[in-house]
Design an enzyme around this catalytic site. Structure first.
Site: not given
Ligand code: PMV
Length: 306
Positions: A92-93, A140
């Site tokens: 879901a990000g 992340d």
């Molecule tokens: O996994 P998500 O949906 O939280 O996306 C992370 C952010 C992106 O920039 C899309 C990917 C990344 O590795 O930075």
């Protein structure tokens, strides 16, 4: 048994472009993943979770193996079991996979009495992300480890951002599951097809992030709202939005949010809306009425994984 906890995150500004080396602003939120590690009689590494899928557990298995190898740990005639429990919605990000990985790495390192530096924890977390998509920026695992709000740049030093005014973000989950890997690849295809156009968008994103950072530090929350809107426009431009996300983003603005945008890879997952003080409940209920599957009032998690 040892226990570790790691927060999820929202990207305030700069997702996708961060993969190409542009800066991004990211905040840890108080939705958390928990991991419990213990020695077991059964040989090998065993990962359990009632909610996280088999596919997302494989990377964890691999990084724990890497951790043991890098520290020359031999388990002899016993194994390790890691049990995971997460409040963070999956796909879901909101950084669920990174938080689960970081919590697992910490729980196992505590069990083995290993003292890992933050950057070692993060680099193992990045290895776990690499199993999920080939090009993770590392944003992340970094925010989950540090907590708070960070200015992040791939391969660079992180900088803590201290807001002068409290910020109220509402998170709304579209309920559409998507794969970060597929979305990152899609953006990669667009950037290779139109490199000079993409370069212009990158430059604009960099300016948005810089202005947003100044707005956070100086407490200019209306300006921050405008930067979220501009950021969302660029995400739509690169093809990671869809009709449901657009609806949630626009409903939030129509009911008074100062700004709203997709957060994370898009294609589904969550949007965030910046509320005027005291208005987040109203925005949250309008987002539910507009079809959001779940809403969360995000409080910034000041403390990272531990
Ligand atoms: O996994 P998500 O949906 O939280 O996306 C992370 C952010 C992106 O920039 C899309 C990917 C990344 O590795 O930075």
């Amino acid at each position: 048994m040892t226990e570790a906890v790691a927060p999820g995150k929202i990207i305030i500004c700069g997702e996708h472009f961060v993969v190409y080396g542009e800066p991004a602003i990211v905040a840890a939120v108080d939705l958390k993943a928990y991991a419990y590690a213990s020695f077991v009689d059964e040989l090998g590494i065993h990962i359990y979770s009632s909610r996280v899928s088999e596919v997302s557990l494989r990377p964890i298995h691999e990084v724990i193996k890497l951790l043991l190898e890098s520290r020359n740990v031999r388990l002899d005639n016993r194994g390790i079991a890691v049990s995971i429990n997460s409040e963070i919605p999956i796909s879901a990000g909101l950084g669920s996979s990174a938080a689960v990985a970081i919590a697992s790495i910490l729980a196992v390192s505590k069990l083995l009495g290993l003292k890992l530096k933050k950057r070692e924890v993060i680099s193992l977390g990045v290895r776990a992300e690499e199993f999920i998509h080939g090009r993770p920026s590392g944003i992340d695992p970094t925010i989950s480890t540090y907590g708070g709000i960070l200015l992040f740049k791939r391969g660079g030093r992180v900088r803590r951002i201290k807001p002068t005014k409290p910020m109220e973000f509402v998170i709304a989950d579209s309920g559409i599951k998507r794969s970060t890997g597929i979305m990152v690849r899609k953006v990669g295809e667009l950037s290779s097809k139109y490199p000079e156009v993409f370069l212009g968008l990158r430059y604009t994103m960099r300016k948005i992030v810089r202005r947003a950072m100044k707005a956070i530090v100086e407490g200019e929350i209306e300006i921050l709202g405008d930067m979220l809107n501009l950021n969302h426009g660029l995400l739509s431009a690169i093809g990671v939005s869809n009709s449901k996300l657009e609806r949630l983003v626009y409903v939030a603005r129509e009911v008074g949010a100062l700004g709203s945008k997709i957060t994370g890879a898009g294609g589904g997952g969550c949007i965030i809306a910046l509320a005027k003080p005291g208005e987040s409940d109203r925005i949250a209920s309008s987002l539910i009425d507009a079809g959001a599957e779940a809403v969360y009032k995000a409080r910034i998690a000041e403390v990272g994984a531990m």
